[in-house]
Motif scaffolding. Structure first.
Motif, mmCIF file in Angstrom:
data_model
loop_
_atom_site.group_PDB
_atom_site.id
_atom_site.type_symbol
_atom_site.label_atom_id
_atom_site.label_comp_id
_atom_site.label_asym_id
_atom_site.label_seq_id
_atom_site.Cartn_x
_atom_site.Cartn_y
_atom_site.Cartn_z
ATOM 1 N N ILE B 64 -6.079 0.407 -8.187
ATOM 2 C CA ILE B 64 -6.165 1.117 -6.907
ATOM 3 C C ILE B 64 -6.373 2.610 -7.170
ATOM 4 O O ILE B 64 -5.490 3.260 -7.721
ATOM 5 C CB ILE B 64 -4.892 0.888 -6.062
ATOM 6 N N PRO B 65 -7.562 3.156 -6.802
ATOM 7 C CA PRO B 65 -7.804 4.583 -7.026
ATOM 8 C C PRO B 65 -6.832 5.417 -6.203
ATOM 9 O O PRO B 65 -6.454 5.031 -5.093
ATOM 10 C CB PRO B 65 -9.243 4.801 -6.524
ATOM 11 N N ASN B 67 -7.120 8.076 -4.489
ATOM 12 C CA ASN B 67 -7.537 8.589 -3.172
ATOM 13 C C ASN B 67 -7.327 7.599 -2.040
ATOM 14 O O ASN B 67 -7.175 7.992 -0.895
ATOM 15 C CB ASN B 67 -9.026 8.963 -3.178
ATOM 16 N N VAL B 68 -7.379 6.306 -2.359
ATOM 17 C CA VAL B 68 -7.239 5.334 -1.269
ATOM 18 C C VAL B 68 -5.948 4.530 -1.415
ATOM 19 O O VAL B 68 -5.850 3.427 -0.916
ATOM 20 C CB VAL B 68 -8.439 4.360 -1.183
#
Lengths: 185, 199
Positions: B64-65, B67-68
């Motif tokens: 899960i990056p 930023n999100v």
């Protein structure tokens, strides 16, 4: 930068798709049970407001569903409908059963409400609901003392608004039944 | 390692109890603790969502990056909440009716998102499980205690069984929202006194 955005989009899309697939299985698995409970609750409510009915038929009239109750000889003894209206905090839904032969209410049953617990929630109590048992059709007065005449409804102490709401839903439902079944003729 | 896990588990029960110490997840705490049945059901439902989402998020945290991460967490939490909602409606219709819209609202319970952000997204899965169990049980026992006090004083009953006889005049305020604030305030104050004594 572009590569980064595509990674974000892909992550969220993948999570979304997996969630949707998982939930559609859960939905398929639980829906039959949920519908069964709803049908059961509906049936119980009809039985409660049309106590003598042996058989119940669903009839569509003017976009509204009516439940007609018949006795064992096939005579129509009453009609029940779902009715709802604004309460003190949220919509009150109830089921009302009436005898259209003599223009009297059999009984009412509260299906859902969000009235104040301990006060307005007593619209669900037998003491308040008995106000409507065997009552003649008409415009009712909500009074804050013991009901003296046929057209008076005794309000719940501390919950006059809830009492009035139920009464006006009942009045509205009676008018609907009367207009669908020829003014109580 | 075992000591570490035990520490994580006990953390939520008392030292960092979500309700009386962190004071998060107040919406269900105040809204549904009017009967013991509601309090217990809400505690279990929340614990289930907390445990499942902490497991999933700690397993997949690497994918899960940053930023999100918040929208991803919410999506995962919402999936488990919707599952719980369907499940209760199908198999425990009475509980589903009495909790009605408070079940979907678990999505926005800050206890759950808070633990993902503070714990599950940074720690290995076995520690996340210990944390979720501790926080879940910690949340549940306070809800049950709070709802027991409110139901007893407000209706004279526990679990729907009348405990106090007809001589008891129920204090209606205790099952209204104001009663939730009063009893939570007294409870938190009482716990603080206990803590100070302990130190």
């Amino acid at each position: 930068m572009e590569k980064k955005i595509s990674k974000l989009v892909i992550t969220l899309t993948v999570i979304g798709i997996i969630s949707a697939i998982a939930l559609s299985f859960v939905y398929q698995w639980t829906t039959p049970y949920i519908e069964e409970h709803q049908a059961e609750a509906q049936k119980k409510a009809i039985n409660a407001v049309l106590p003598q009915a042996e058989e119940v038929k669903e009839v569509e009239k003017a976009g509204q569903t009516f439940y007609e109750g018949y006795d064992s000889n096939g005579n129509r003894i009453g009609v029940a409908i779902n009715a709802s209206g604004p309460g003190y905090q949220n919509v009150i839904e109830l089921m009302i059963g009436v005898n259209i032969n003599v223009d009297k209410i059999y009984a009412i049953k509260i299906l859902s409400h969000e009235e104040t617990p301990g006060l307005g929630a007593r619209i669900n109590g037998d003491e308040f609901k008995s106000n409507f048992v065997d009552k003649e059709f008409g415009d009712y007065d909500v009074v804050k003392r013991q009901a003296k005449t046929e057209m008076e409804v005794e309000a719940i102490a501390g919950a006059t608004i809830s009492s009035k709401s139920v009464t006006s839903i009942v009045e509205k439902a009676i008018k609907q039944i009367q207009s669908a079944y020829g003014g109580g003729a | 390692m075992l000591k570490r896990i035990l520490y994580d588990f006990k953390n939520g029960l008392w030292r960092e109890n979500p309700i009386i110490v962190l004071v998060i997840g107040m919406c269900p705490t105040l809204a549904v603790t009017n009967t013991v049945q509601n309090g217990l059901a809400m505690g279990i439902a929340t614990s289930f969502v907390l445990l499942s989402s902490e497991i999933v998020i700690s397993l997949f945290k690497k994918f899960i990056p940053n930023n999100v991460r918040i929208p991803s967490f919410i999506l995962i939490i919402a999936t488990f909440v919707t599952f719980t909602d369907f499940f209760l409606k199908a198999f425990f219709p009475d509980i589903a009716t009495s909790l009605s819209l408070f079940i979907p609202l678990i999505v926005v319970n800050c206890l759950i998102l808070g633990r993902q952000e503070a714990f599950a997204s940074k720690n290995p899965t076995r520690r996340a499980i210990a944390d979720a169990l501790g926080m879940g049980i910690g949340f549940t026992w306070v809800l049950v205690l709070l709802s027991a006090v409110r139901e007893l004083l407000g209706m004279g009953s526990i679990f729907g069984l009348t405990i106090l006889g007809s001589w008891y005049q129920p204090m209606v305020i205790m099952i209204l929202p104001a009663g939730a604030f009063i009893s939570l305030g007294v409870l938190v104050g009482f716990m603080n006194v206990l803590k100070r004594r302990g130190n």
